[in-house]
Design an enzyme around this catalytic site. Structure first.
Site, mmCIF file in Angstrom:
data_model
loop_
_atom_site.group_PDB
_atom_site.id
_atom_site.type_symbol
_atom_site.label_atom_id
_atom_site.label_comp_id
_atom_site.label_asym_id
_atom_site.label_seq_id
_atom_site.Cartn_x
_atom_site.Cartn_y
_atom_site.Cartn_z
ATOM 1 N N CYS A 113 5.794 6.829 -13.157
ATOM 2 C CA CYS A 113 6.424 5.527 -13.365
ATOM 3 C C CYS A 113 5.536 4.539 -14.116
ATOM 4 O O CYS A 113 6.016 3.515 -14.600
ATOM 5 C CB CYS A 113 6.841 4.931 -12.023
ATOM 6 N N HIS A 249 7.713 -2.640 -12.359
ATOM 7 C CA HIS A 249 8.428 -1.370 -12.210
ATOM 8 C C HIS A 249 9.549 -1.536 -11.191
ATOM 9 O O HIS A 249 9.333 -2.045 -10.080
ATOM 10 C CB HIS A 249 7.456 -0.279 -11.764
ATOM 11 N N ASN A 279 15.783 3.386 -9.641
ATOM 12 C CA ASN A 279 14.429 3.628 -10.135
ATOM 13 C C ASN A 279 14.501 4.649 -11.267
ATOM 14 O O ASN A 279 14.775 5.824 -11.041
ATOM 15 C CB ASN A 279 13.558 4.154 -8.994
#
Length: 322
Positions: A113, A249, A279
């Site tokens: 990520c 994020h 996500n």
């Protein structure tokens, strides 16, 4: 010279999967998912024509158009992903082929990520060294293909998508950056590849699905992202109030709100899209950046702080002037 973002683009699969849809195929509910994550829906690939490559290329074309840059003008292409269509060649090489970016070097980065931030910081280093002048970076994931869809604690969190940015060498742009890793935490978020298989050792074991220790990831994320923001601002000699937006994020709304409270800043400084994207790993920050640009929320001179964390464990942050 420093890296300056001059164009953005994004791509989300057509199929929108709501929490209600998931509750019909597994033991979960809209209330359970929303209260723990802030997610209400996500985009998932739903046809053979939607792939990691197709999403990366669409996002790239949007970013190039926004920047008014031709593919042939690119010196470098970096793709951040953990879900490429191939082990080799690199996704970036396939993007290069599709775009016709015949003068660009191309390679992938796997920092989970944090990947988009690792790519951005890498481009900035190339520019400072005088090696390249114009680059395309893409964060793209088809996470739905590596999820265990019987594990409600994990599969409800993620979505598919791509975000891209065109970077140009400029007098103003990147102000400060940082990145780091801690392999001691590598077991809290992991997805195994193929096991050994040759004439001397054979196995019929299929590749594993993504595993995540949610509580450990949550604690790490809040602590590390807050630290990154504070360190980066101190490095740049700036106060939190000087930052126009914090683009974090998009893993979990509770993580983002916890960081805002720790920094004693209003939620308006922390745009989010986790509610409708979930996500999307390496794609989350560039998708969010493209959304706020398209919503005309950015003005020349705005200060943005991008920060993310991921498997590895990895983390990265960048402070830049729009």
């Amino acid at each position: 010279m420093r890296a300056k973002i001059i164009g953005t683009g994004s791509c989300l699969p057509e199929k929108i999967v709501t929490n209600e849809t998931l509750s019909a195929i597994m033991d979960t509910s809209d209330q359970w998912i929303r209260s723990r994550t802030g997610i209400r829906e996500r985009h998932l690939v739903s046809s053979e024509t939607e792939t990691t490559l197709s999403m990366a290329v669409q996002a790239a074309r949007e970013a190039l158009s926004d920047a008014d840059i031709l593919p042939q003008q690119l010196d470098l292409i970096i793709v951040a992903t953990v879900s490429s269509d191939y082990i080799t060649p690199a996704a970036a090489c396939l993007v290069q082929k599709e775009l016709g970016a015949c003068h660009a070097a191309a390679f992938d980065i796997n920092a989970a990520c944090s990947g988009f931030l690792f790519a951005l910081n890498t481009v900035d280093a190339y520019i400072q060294a005088g090696i390249y002048q114009t680059a395309l970076i893409i964060g793209v994931e088809t996470l739905s293909k590596i999820l265990d869809w019987s594990d409600r604690s994990t599969c409800v969190l993620f979505g598919d998508g791509a975000g891209a940015a065109v970077i140009k060498a400029a007098e103003e742009g990147m102000i400060a950056s940082l990145q780091g890793s801690d392999g001691n935490g590598s077991d809290v978020l992991v997805c195994r590849n193929r096991t050994n298989n040759n004439p001397w050792i054979s196995t019929d074991k299929s590749p594993d699905y993504l595993y995540m220790n949610g509580q450990e990831v949550f604690k790490f994320a809040v602590k590390k992202e807050t630290e990154c923001i504070q360190i980066l601002l101190e490095k740049a000699g700036m106060e939190p109030e000087e930052v126009t937006y914090f683009l974090l994020h998009q893993a979990n709304y509770r993580i983002i709100s916890s960081i805002a409270r720790k920094l004693k800043l209003p939620p308006e400084k922390f745009p989010t899209n986790v509610d409708h994207c979930g996500n999307t790993s390496a794609a989350s920050i560039p998708i969010l950046l493209d959304e706020i640009r398209k919503d005309r929320k950015l003005s020349p001179g705005d200060i943005l702080l991008l920060s993310g964390f991921g498997a590895g464990l990895t983390w990265g942050a960048a402070l830049l002037r729009w």
